[in-house]
Write an enzyme that holds these catalytic residues in place. Structure first.
Site, PDB file in Angstrom:
ATOM      1  NE  ARG A 171      -1.363   0.215   4.863  1.00  0.00           N
ATOM      2  CZ  ARG A 171      -1.633  -0.730   5.757  1.00  0.00           C
ATOM      3  NH1 ARG A 171      -2.285  -1.806   5.413  1.00  0.00           N
ATOM      4  NH2 ARG A 171      -1.246  -0.587   7.008  1.00  0.00           N
ATOM      5  NE  ARG A 175       4.349   8.950  -6.029  1.00  0.00           N
ATOM      6  CZ  ARG A 175       4.100   9.367  -4.802  1.00  0.00           C
ATOM      7  NH1 ARG A 175       5.055   9.907  -4.080  1.00  0.00           N
ATOM      8  NH2 ARG A 175       2.874   9.263  -4.314  1.00  0.00           N
ATOM      9  NE  ARG A 248       1.832  -5.711  16.617  1.00  0.00           N
ATOM     10  CZ  ARG A 248       2.681  -6.066  17.562  1.00  0.00           C
ATOM     11  NH1 ARG A 248       2.526  -7.202  18.233  1.00  0.00           N
ATOM     12  NH2 ARG A 248       3.703  -5.282  17.860  1.00  0.00           N
ATOM     13  NE  ARG A 279       2.422   6.280  12.950  1.00  0.00           N
ATOM     14  CZ  ARG A 279       1.608   5.852  11.996  1.00  0.00           C
ATOM     15  NH1 ARG A 279       1.992   5.857  10.733  1.00  0.00           N
ATOM     16  NH2 ARG A 279       0.386   5.448  12.275  1.00  0.00           N
ATOM     17  CD  GLU A 299       1.257   6.334  16.088  1.00  0.00           C
ATOM     18  OE1 GLU A 299       1.372   5.269  15.448  1.00  0.00           O
ATOM     19  OE2 GLU A 299       0.600   7.307  15.680  1.00  0.00           O
ATOM     20  CE1 TYR A 347      -4.890   0.564   9.208  1.00  0.00           C
ATOM     21  CE2 TYR A 347      -5.231   1.105   6.898  1.00  0.00           C
ATOM     22  CZ  TYR A 347      -4.866   1.470   8.166  1.00  0.00           C
ATOM     23  OH  TYR A 347      -4.469   2.755   8.404  1.00  0.00           O
ATOM     24  CG  ASP A 349      -6.873   3.952   4.253  1.00  0.00           C
ATOM     25  OD1 ASP A 349      -6.439   4.099   5.407  1.00  0.00           O
ATOM     26  OD2 ASP A 349      -6.145   3.732   3.274  1.00  0.00           O
TER      27      ASP A 349
END
Ligand code: FAD
Ligand code: UDP
Length: 365
Positions: A171, A175, A248, A279, A299, A347, A349
């Site tokens: 995901r 680039r 998790r 993070r 986190e 999961y 979004d």
């Protein structure tokens, strides 16, 4: 029966369903076990800063219908997510792009980057990646994998990268251009007045009972409505009778600091194994905040156990197979419809959750 629908959960799925049902003249009661609405998109105002209590949320979608839908309820700013990653004393742009490769190898062109990656994986002969490690190596080579993926992923998931499914890493964009936008989607932003306001707008005019756990008052609540829209954990609904689905969880260590700008970016990932958190989020940067203080959240990822907040489903083979067995039971229910990310053990979004809720509305209402 006083209500047409009892909606379990005041998250995005439940709120969208409630809004559409009300528009169609149906009566809904929403029950929510937390003391606030919004589910995981809920934000708390701390000295003018919208603090994302259940993890940073960036709205992004390529679905025009969903974008137009949410814009009826909230105005969005022009935030573009561009996290950076710290590995020891080095700092890299994410997602993996020419800025990352240039900093990593001192090169300038896409061809140079592609040649280095190809050279690093030539002897591995990966044709069909079987796990996250193989997937990551075949996409970005050994250096990026070792510095930016391996440690972060093992902290995040508490598992070896060879024991994780390849799709987790897919995901993230990869680039060969100098573009630090974390998402490829057409539309992106953060609600100017915060996500909680968006949830309030969706639930306007609908009765919500906070602090009410459906599973603890099932009998009396069931008697109030014709049908139930359930957005809680699917295994919890069946009292874990077939076994427990794994998740998790995340522990957020949030503090307000007497400084105006702590890290210069909303999201800084710490990718080495030795730093215990994954993070640090500096919330004000999602809204270009100019407040004199700042709020940050570290986190810490952890294995979920009953009573913790379930954040990330562990979609490995064992859990997916168990989910399918619960799903079969759920599909046989006559008056209960399962929805949202916990009801479908995925999961999702936010845009996918809204799309799924609207799809259910079209079929059901
Ligand atoms: P939830 O928001 O979980 O809502 C379900 C609600 O049901 C909860 O409020 C819960 O308390 C309630 N409930 C559960 N069981 C019961 C019960 N028995 N009785 C009463 N109430 C109950 N999406 C993005 O698009 N962009 C992002 O950047 C992003 N970041 C994320 C970061 C994290 C850490 C996480 C975990 C998710 C992220 N998401 C993101 C996904 C986003 O949070 C979800 O798509 C969305 O919140 C799902 O809405 P929902 O209504 O399905 O579930
Ligand atoms: N990932 C990584 N290094 C990073 C960021 C992400 O290896 O610096 C991997 C990690 O496996 C993570 C996955 O990419 O689980 C998806 O990342 P994303 O940022 O989408 O995770 P989320 O924001 O959902 O926690």
């Amino acid at each position: 029966m006083k209500y047409d629908y009892l909606i379990v959960g005041a998250g995005l799925f439940g709120a969208v369903f409630a809004h559409e049902a009300k528009k169609k003249g149906r009566k809904c009661l929403v029950v929510e076990k937390r003391q606030h609405i919004g589910g995981n998109i809920y934000c708390e105002d701390i000295h003018g800063i919208q603090v994302h209590k259940y993890g940073a949320h960036i709205f992004h979608t390529s679905n025009r219908e969903v974008w137009d839908y949410v814009n009826q309820f909230a105005e969005f700013n022009h935030y573009i997510n561009s996290p950076v990653a710290r590995y020891k004393e080095e700092l890299y742009n994410l997602p993996f792009n020419m800025n990352t490769f240039s900093r990593m190898w001192g090169i300038f062109t896409p061809q140079e980057a592609k040649d280095i990656i190809a050279g690093q994986i030539a002897d591995l002969n990966i044709t069909e990646p079987k796990n996250l490690e193989e997937q990551a190596l075949s996409l970005v080579g050994r250096d990026v994998y070792e510095k930016l993926i391996k440690g972060y992923t093992e902290k995040q998931w508490g598992r070896d990268c060879r024991d994780l499914p390849a799709f987790i890493i897919k995901r993230l964009p990869l680039r060969f251009t100098y573009d630090n936008n974390y998402f490829n989607d057409r539309y992106q932003g953060i609600p100017v007045e915060g996500y909680t306001r968006l949830a309030e707008a969706l639930l306007e005019g609908t009765t919500v009972r906070l602090g009410t756990d459906y599973l603890q008052h099932r009998q009396e609540l069931d008697e109030l409505a014709e049908k139930v829209i359930y957005t809680g954990m699917i295994d919890g609904f069946y009292d874990y009778s077939l076994g427990v689905l794994e998740y998790r969880s995340v522990r957020f260590e949030t503090e307000e600091l007497e400084t105006e700008n702590y890290q210069g970016n909303a999201v800084v990932n710490y990718t080495e194994r030795e730093v215990p958190y994954t993070r640090i989020i500096e919330h004000k940067h999602f809204a270009f905040g100019k407040q004199p203080t700042t709020v940050i959240s570290r986190e810490y990822s952890s294995e979920w156990k009953k009573g913790d907040e379930p954040y990330y489903p562990v979609n490995d083979e064992r859990n997916n197979a168990l989910y399918r067995r619960y799903r079969e039971m759920a599909d046989r229910e006559k008056r209960v419809i399962f929805g949202g990310r916990l009801g479908s053990y995925q999961y999702y979004d936010m845009d996918k959750v809204i799309a799924a809720a609207l799809e259910l509305c079209a079929a059901e209402l």
